[in-house]
Design an enzyme around this catalytic site. Structure first.
Site, PDB file in Angstrom:
ATOM      1  N   ASP A   1      22.395  -6.677   5.938  1.00 17.38           N
ATOM      2  CA  ASP A   1      21.530  -5.960   6.862  1.00 17.38           C
ATOM      3  C   ASP A   1      22.056  -6.239   8.262  1.00 17.38           C
ATOM      4  O   ASP A   1      21.985  -7.381   8.743  1.00 17.38           O
ATOM      5  CB  ASP A   1      20.087  -6.449   6.712  1.00 17.38           C
TER       6      ASP A   1
ATOM      7  N   TYR B   1      19.958   8.142  20.035  1.00 17.34           N
ATOM      8  CA  TYR B   1      21.139   8.264  19.187  1.00 17.34           C
ATOM      9  C   TYR B   1      22.380   8.524  20.031  1.00 17.34           C
ATOM     10  O   TYR B   1      23.426   7.891  19.833  1.00 17.34           O
ATOM     11  CB  TYR B   1      20.939   9.384  18.166  1.00 17.34           C
TER      12      TYR B   1
ATOM     13  N   LYS C   1      25.680   5.950  20.413  1.00 23.98           N
ATOM     14  CA  LYS C   1      27.045   6.302  20.028  1.00 23.98           C
ATOM     15  C   LYS C   1      27.991   6.261  21.220  1.00 23.98           C
ATOM     16  O   LYS C   1      29.186   5.944  21.070  1.00 23.98           O
ATOM     17  CB  LYS C   1      27.055   7.662  19.348  1.00 23.98           C
TER      18      LYS C   1
END
Length: 226
Positions: free
Chosen positions: A52, A151, A155
């Site tokens: 994880d 998001y 990135k």
């Protein structure tokens, strides 16, 4: 034999990367949060590993169990729950950054001692064109329609940290891939690329030799220019 660790390897892009690198002759350790979901990776011949990326103890235990490591593919990532500005809060962005950015750093730092023993150490970070300002701001691209802040920010950070790792580790090949708009769970399988097309860049970068590029951002067609 080349030993490879792939995070988020139990489905979608991670599973296809696993398949292709096993086909290329790699011994692949398939990292995943829940080993109960690892059946498909096992069928491919991967060695499932509980990992994880948001849990330091999990990462440390996984890396400590590896006998060696040549290639690290940081593929695990989440889309998050915020898709515009009106639903954006600090909890939403912290959740995404914890997995998509801090998780990459956590796994990479834990992997460095093993990678430094390899004759051909390679790191591939899976990002997205959604983190590339030119694509985000150019009408007509797949990325232009994306309004989500967490998001995209995550990135963009992955692309930047890849460049910085490459500068700090000149003996490594450290690059970042853009899968493109690929049909996965992220987009309810609405993408126009197959998962094989979506893993082309990642696989190509994972197979680089010591004379290959480093610190670059690639999609399936090659380097993405500024």
């Amino acid at each position: 034999m080349t030993t490879t660790l792939i995070t988020g390897a139990n489905k979608s892009l991670g599973l296809e990367t696993t398949r292709r690198l096993i086909e290329a002759g790699h011994t692949v350790y398939a990292g995943m949060r829940d080993l109960a979901n690892g059946g498909a990776a096992v069928e491919l011949g991967a060695r499932p590993m509980q990992l994880d990326v948001t849990d330091q103890a999990s990462v440390d235990a996984a890396l400590a169990s590896l006998p060696e490591l040549d290639v690290l593919v940081n593929n695990a990532g989440i889309l998050g729950s915020s898709f515009g500005v009106d639903d954006l809060g600090t909890d939403a962005i912290e959740e995404v950054l914890s997995t998509n950015v801090v998780g990459v750093i956590r796994v990479t730092q834990a992997a460095l001692p093993l990678l430094r023993r390899s004759r051909r150490p390679v790191i591939v970070n899976v990002a997205s064109g959604v983190g590339w300002p030119r694509l985000l701001s150019t009408a007509g691209t797949d990325e232009f329609a994306v309004a989500a802040v967490p998001y995209a920010a995550s990135k963009a950070a992955v692309i930047a940290l890849t460049v910085q790792y490459a500068k700090n580790l000149p003996e490594f090949r450290v690059n970042v891939s853009d899968p493109g708009y690929t049909a996965t769970d992220f987009n309810r399988h609405g993408g126009h690329q197959t998962v094989t097309e979506g893993t082309d860049a990642t696989v190509t970068l994972a197979l680089l030799g010591p004379d290959g590029p480093t610190g670059e951002f690639h999609n399936r067609h090659g380097r993405i220019e500024y």
